[in-house]
Design a protein around this motif. Structure first.
Motif, PDB file in Angstrom:
ATOM      1  N   VAL A 145       0.793  -1.360  -0.108  1.00 12.42           N
ATOM      2  CA  VAL A 145      -0.116  -0.149   0.101  1.00 12.42           C
ATOM      3  C   VAL A 145       0.945   1.348  -0.012  1.00 12.42           C
ATOM      4  N   VAL A 146       0.744   1.945  -1.001  1.00 10.62           N
ATOM      5  CA  VAL A 146       1.520   3.324  -1.044  1.00 10.62           C
ATOM      6  C   VAL A 146       0.742   4.372  -0.013  1.00 10.62           C
ATOM      7  N   ASP A 147       1.590   4.518   1.191  1.00  6.49           N
ATOM      8  CA  ASP A 147       1.008   5.282   2.108  1.00  6.49           C
ATOM      9  C   ASP A 147       2.059   6.113   2.514  1.00  6.49           C
ATOM     10  N   LYS A 148       1.798   7.035   3.824  1.00  7.78           N
ATOM     11  CA  LYS A 148       2.778   7.920   4.173  1.00  7.78           C
ATOM     12  C   LYS A 148       3.636   7.143   5.463  1.00  7.78           C
ATOM     13  N   GLY A 149       3.464   6.019   5.593  1.00  8.85           N
ATOM     14  CA  GLY A 149       4.472   5.252   6.632  1.00  8.85           C
ATOM     15  C   GLY A 149       4.204   5.777   7.769  1.00  8.85           C
ATOM     16  N   ASP A 150       3.093   6.171   8.472  1.00  7.91           N
ATOM     17  CA  ASP A 150       3.056   6.881   9.777  1.00  7.91           C
ATOM     18  C   ASP A 150       2.205   5.929  10.554  1.00  7.91           C
ATOM     19  N   GLY A 151       2.127   4.561  10.343  1.00 12.86           N
ATOM     20  CA  GLY A 151       1.575   3.717  11.171  1.00 12.86           C
ATOM     21  C   GLY A 151       0.134   3.442  10.789  1.00 12.86           C
ATOM     22  N   GLY A 152      -0.647   4.182   9.904  1.00 16.14           N
ATOM     23  CA  GLY A 152      -1.949   3.759   9.591  1.00 16.14           C
ATOM     24  C   GLY A 152      -2.041   2.396   8.796  1.00 16.14           C
ATOM     25  N   VAL A 153      -2.928   1.905   8.958  1.00 17.45           N
ATOM     26  CA  VAL A 153      -3.187   0.748   8.036  1.00 17.45           C
ATOM     27  C   VAL A 153      -4.676   0.838   7.487  1.00 17.45           C
ATOM     28  N   LEU A 154      -4.989   0.051   6.631  1.00 16.56           N
ATOM     29  CA  LEU A 154      -6.422   0.049   5.943  1.00 16.56           C
ATOM     30  C   LEU A 154      -7.268  -1.070   6.550  1.00 16.56           C
ATOM     31  N   GLU A 155      -6.557  -1.900   7.204  1.00 14.52           N
ATOM     32  CA  GLU A 155      -7.072  -3.227   7.970  1.00 14.52           C
ATOM     33  C   GLU A 155      -7.751  -3.928   6.932  1.00 14.52           C
ATOM     34  N   LEU A 156      -6.975  -4.573   5.890  1.00 12.94           N
ATOM     35  CA  LEU A 156      -7.697  -5.341   4.817  1.00 12.94           C
ATOM     36  C   LEU A 156      -8.002  -6.911   5.022  1.00 12.94           C
ATOM     37  N   ASP A 157      -8.720  -7.145   6.200  1.00 14.53           N
ATOM     38  CA  ASP A 157      -9.222  -8.179   6.613  1.00 14.53           C
ATOM     39  C   ASP A 157      -7.950  -9.339   6.977  1.00 14.53           C
ATOM     40  N   ALA A 158      -7.836 -10.254   6.175  1.00 17.38           N
ATOM     41  CA  ALA A 158      -6.903 -11.535   6.417  1.00 17.38           C
ATOM     42  C   ALA A 158      -5.537 -11.105   5.573  1.00 17.38           C
ATOM     43  N   ARG A 159      -5.767 -10.139   4.611  1.00 19.38           N
ATOM     44  CA  ARG A 159      -4.583  -9.724   3.686  1.00 19.38           C
ATOM     45  C   ARG A 159      -3.627  -9.147   4.509  1.00 19.38           C
ATOM     46  N   GLU A 160      -2.326  -9.381   4.156  1.00 20.32           N
ATOM     47  CA  GLU A 160      -1.123  -8.994   4.971  1.00 20.32           C
ATOM     48  C   GLU A 160      -0.479  -7.411   3.955  1.00 20.32           C
ATOM     49  N   GLN A 161      -0.626  -6.611   4.874  1.00 20.68           N
ATOM     50  CA  GLN A 161      -0.633  -4.986   4.303  1.00 20.68           C
ATOM     51  C   GLN A 161       0.850  -4.688   4.460  1.00 20.68           C
ATOM     52  N   TRP A 162       1.758  -4.417   3.474  1.00 28.23           N
ATOM     53  CA  TRP A 162       3.000  -3.772   3.500  1.00 28.23           C
ATOM     54  C   TRP A 162       3.029  -2.238   3.374  1.00 28.23           C
ATOM     55  N   HIS A 163       3.850  -1.414   4.155  1.00 33.39           N
ATOM     56  CA  HIS A 163       3.807  -0.159   3.878  1.00 33.39           C
ATOM     57  C   HIS A 163       4.746   0.196   2.515  1.00 33.39           C
ATOM     58  N   PHE A 164       4.611   0.955   1.488  1.00 31.59           N
ATOM     59  CA  PHE A 164       5.466   1.489   0.836  1.00 31.59           C
ATOM     60  C   PHE A 164       5.320   3.164   0.480  1.00 31.59           C
ATOM     61  N   PHE A 172       0.438  -7.733  -4.840  1.00 32.44           N
ATOM     62  CA  PHE A 172      -0.450  -6.787  -5.329  1.00 32.44           C
ATOM     63  C   PHE A 172       0.368  -5.422  -4.942  1.00 32.44           C
ATOM     64  N   LEU A 173      -0.056  -4.290  -5.665  1.00 25.74           N
ATOM     65  CA  LEU A 173       0.239  -2.944  -5.415  1.00 25.74           C
ATOM     66  C   LEU A 173      -0.885  -2.192  -5.446  1.00 25.74           C
ATOM     67  N   LEU A 174      -1.226  -1.381  -4.188  1.00 25.78           N
ATOM     68  CA  LEU A 174      -2.371  -0.596  -4.244  1.00 25.78           C
ATOM     69  C   LEU A 174      -2.067   0.950  -4.013  1.00 25.78           C
ATOM     70  N   LEU A 175      -2.468   1.695  -4.895  1.00 21.62           N
ATOM     71  CA  LEU A 175      -2.448   3.215  -4.699  1.00 21.62           C
ATOM     72  C   LEU A 175      -3.703   3.783  -4.400  1.00 21.62           C
ATOM     73  N   PRO A 176      -3.993   4.271  -3.179  1.00 20.46           N
ATOM     74  CA  PRO A 176      -5.133   5.059  -2.819  1.00 20.46           C
ATOM     75  C   PRO A 176      -5.055   6.251  -3.424  1.00 20.46           C
ATOM     76  N   CYS A 177      -6.264   7.064  -3.894  1.00 19.03           N
ATOM     77  CA  CYS A 177      -6.125   8.150  -4.422  1.00 19.03           C
ATOM     78  C   CYS A 177      -5.206   9.315  -3.871  1.00 19.03           C
ATOM     79  N   THR A 178      -4.951   9.230  -2.652  1.00 19.44           N
ATOM     80  CA  THR A 178      -4.069  10.200  -2.037  1.00 19.44           C
ATOM     81  C   THR A 178      -2.549  10.007  -2.588  1.00 19.44           C
ATOM     82  N   ALA A 179      -2.301   8.912  -3.211  1.00 15.28           N
ATOM     83  CA  ALA A 179      -0.945   8.526  -3.681  1.00 15.28           C
ATOM     84  C   ALA A 179      -0.982   8.646  -5.201  1.00 15.28           C
ATOM     85  N   PHE A 180      -2.110   9.118  -6.018  1.00 14.36           N
ATOM     86  CA  PHE A 180      -2.010   9.189  -7.535  1.00 14.36           C
ATOM     87  C   PHE A 180      -0.882  10.093  -7.992  1.00 14.36           C
TER      88      PHE A 180
END
Length: 675
Positions: free
Chosen positions: A477-496, A618-626
């Protein structure tokens, strides 16, 4: 056609204390010119005490290209048989000259491992445009028609191209996953190339069509519009008279659903700088009224799929900022206005056009006239799309589409809060919408978030992930690395990008350019990194220090400002060991103190591929990372060339984009420069 002439190549004297030797050559060679818009510099450079790690190419003191020194060079190994690193001391740089001044001067310099620079030579070149001899060597014009469920109009669009007075063209129809008889319509006309893809939106369909064509000039005709017979001839004639233009354009005639002529506003006349007028308003009404020079179009990049409704204006901005533009003034397109047209979706048009214009902010802030035009453009698009957005929200509410009506109200509140009074209007809205507006209108419209995306956006992204990504998958997940997560159920989320070691980086202070902040919470024995960034979003690192507090001792640094053109500056180190014994101060240097975001596309690609090798799927870009796709263009191309898009901005209502990393396309694999 662009031509490049090399006027002179002069090598600087070798600095014995820094370099053993160097050699490079330029193609085309000195005194000759070649058709095209790029030059190639290849050679080798060998350091003495400090190795050379890269070679940079500068134009007007700006670094245009940077290439690693790691290519195999048997000629260097033969000259220096006793120097092991000589065999891999080569480099190669390809540099386009499109968008540069006609008279060009490049400085070639070596970058040592200690980050010192040593000049290698100067290249002087001249860029020009060769007038095409249309009579003896007529150029090929490529016409691309993207079509999505518009088969009832498609035959008119095709026949308008076949009726052109200029005969040297190719026609490609891209079926963007239509559910109607688009393929059957195309099959009626022999000689037309047909290409079908899954539905990805207008911009992606145009890009797909571009890849299927070979013409020197490009025209993109929407499937519900029609070219007038002299359209291609008028565009080529304008190019012949203005060979330096990036694109030329004409005017349009509005037509109704049944093809009948409609009365429209007189065509806008641009009397000033075309880029200024683009920033300020909407001088081009129909996409098909534009003819592009292919090499210019490709140098800027394809249509931005994240801004599909405004991808054409994003392209106009990027080209007009770097190249001349000319209008031949002829009516060449019949532009159809009807209820199913994408331009009738005022909310989408509002979001996309404001986003496209705001991407120009970094290019206009230093010029007063451009900055004023930019501000006028923001007001223009709000006035252009705001009333239609109000009517669209009302229609959604009246038909019981509450979710879309509330989402539209949120868009209006965020982008055009002044139009909320029109939404409340004389005719009362249903209470569900009215209550929502009253709860939110008093709140400050959110600026670009510094933390997690809003809860509403999070819920929308989770719904997309639930339908597109398997459970237990590993998702970047392309995010800001500040500890926030999207809580994607059982999917493992990695900060990028990956968070730095230790606790997540958090905002300490913000505001004016100067300030101070007391930090009473520093633990004895712990190390702290402090970084100063320009603006918001941590995109440009200005300075950094690392400090550790121990009992009874102090160590601090006072740094003087460094002028923009200098590579060194003055600083003072202060210390107190708090005892009578002697003390020592040591210093070490690293090439750079890394900021949070990658420095360039190569570093972004390398970080992504490193995570993929660790098992990311998988790579997920939220709209805040467009903004990544604009800020790192080669990173965007790397993703589009290698990986399949399983959710694009259009199908997710501009909430996110998802790439499938599990299987890279073997035919399009790119080499990744290590960082």
């Amino acid at each position: 056609m662009a031509t490049v002439e090399i006027i002179d190549v002069s090598l600087t004297e070798v600095v014995p204390a820094r370099l053993r030797g160097r050699y490079f050559q330029v193609i085309p060679v000195t005194g000759t010119s070649s058709a095209g818009h790029s030059i190639e510099i290849a050679g080798w450079v060998l350091g003495r005490e400090c190795p050379v790690v890269a070679v940079e190419l500068l134009n007007e003191r700006n670094v245009c290209r940077r290439a690693p020194v790691n290519n195999y060079r048997p000629d260097a190994a033969k000259i220096y048989p006793n120097v092991p690193e000589a065999a891999y001391s080569g480099f190669k740089i390809n540099m386009t000259v499109l968008g540069l001044t006609p008279e060009i001067e490049f400085l070639v310099q070596a970058v040592l491992k200690d980050q010192n620079r040593v000049p290698l030579g100067v290249i002087r070149a001249r860029r020009s445009w060769r007038r095409d001899t249309f009579d003896t060597n007529p150029p090929l014009v490529s016409v691309v028609i993207p079509c999505y469920d518009q088969a009832h109009f498609l035959s008119e669009a095709i026949e308008s191209v076949l009726a052109q007075t200029y005969p040297h063209f190719e026609l490609v129809v891209v079926d963007d996953g239509s559910n109607d008889n688009t393929a059957a319509v195309v099959n009626r006309y022999p000689g037309i190339r047909y290409f079908r893809q899954e539905n990805q939106g207008l911009a992606a369909a145009r890009n797909a069509g571009l890849r299927q064509t070979m013409g020197e000039y490009l025209v993109f005709l929407d499937s519900d519009d029609r070219l007038l017979p002299s359209a291609l001839e008028a565009g080529l004639r304008c190019f012949r008279e203005n060979p330096a233009c990036g694109f030329v354009y004409g005017h349009c005639q509005f037509i109704a659903f049944d093809g009948a002529s409609m009365r429209g506003l007189p065509p806008p006349v641009v009397k000033v700088d075309f880029y200024l007028e683009l920033l300020r308003s909407m001088p081009i009404l129909a996409p098909a009224s534009v003819m592009y020079r292919r090499e210019v179009f490709e140098s800027v990049g394809g249509f931005n799929v994240a801004l599909s409704p405004a991808a054409d204006y994003k392209m106009y901005y990027d080209i007009a900022r770097r190249f001349p533009v000319s209008c031949h003034g002829e009516k060449i397109v019949e532009y159809r206005k009807h209820g199913t047209s994408m331009t009738r979706d005022s909310l989408r048009m509002l979001r996309a056009n404001l986003a496209a214009l705001r991407l120009q902010r970094q290019h206009v802030k230093a010029d007063r006239s451009k900055k004023e035009a930019y501000k006028a453009g923001i007001k223009f698009w709000k006035k252009q799309c705001g009333p239609g957005a109000v009517q669209q929200i009302k229609a959604l509410a009246e038909t019981g589409q509450w979710k879309r009506a509330i989402a539209g109200s949120w868009t209006l509140l965020r982008l055009c809060p002044s139009y909320l009074s029109l939404l409340m209007g004389d005719k009362p809205l249903p209470r569900k919408i009215r209550d929502w507006i009253e709860r939110n209108v008093g709140e400050t419209a959110p600026s670009r978030s510094r933390g997690d995306v809003s809860q509403q956006l999070v819920q929308q992204i989770r719904q997309v992930v639930h339908t597109r990504i398997p459970s237990h998958a590993k998702v970047i997940v392309v995010d800001k690395g500040d500890g926030g997560v999207l809580e994607l159920d059982a999917r493992e989320q990695w900060h990028f990008p990956e968070p730095k070691e230790g606790s997540p980086e958090k905002l300490l202070a913000a505001g004016s350019s100067k300030g101070s902040k007391e930090v009473p919470w520093m633990n004895v024995g712990s190390a702290y990194d402090f970084r100063l960034y320009e603006g918001k979003g941590r995109r440009k690192l200005l300075g950094a220090i690392k400090v550790m507090r121990t009992e009874g001792a102090t160590l601090s640094a006072a740094l003087e400002p460094v002028p923009a053109r200098n590579t060194t500056g003055t600083g003072t180190i202060l210390w107190n060991s708090r005892n009578d014994s002697e003390s020592e101060i040591y210093v070490s240097m690293s090439p750079r103190f890394s900021g949070y975001y990658p420095l360039d596309s190569n570093e972004a690609v390398a970080r992504l591929e490193a995570l993929r090798e660790k098992g990311a799927e998988f790579l997920l870009l939220p709209c805040t990372a467009f903004w990544w796709l604009e800020h790192y263009p080669e990173f965007k191309l790397h993703l589009e060339d290698r990986y399949r898009v399983i959710a694009d901005a259009k199908t997710t209502d501009n909430t996110c984009i998802i790439f499938d990393l599990r299987c890279a396309s073997p035919a399009k694999q790119r080499s990744v420069t290590s960082v």
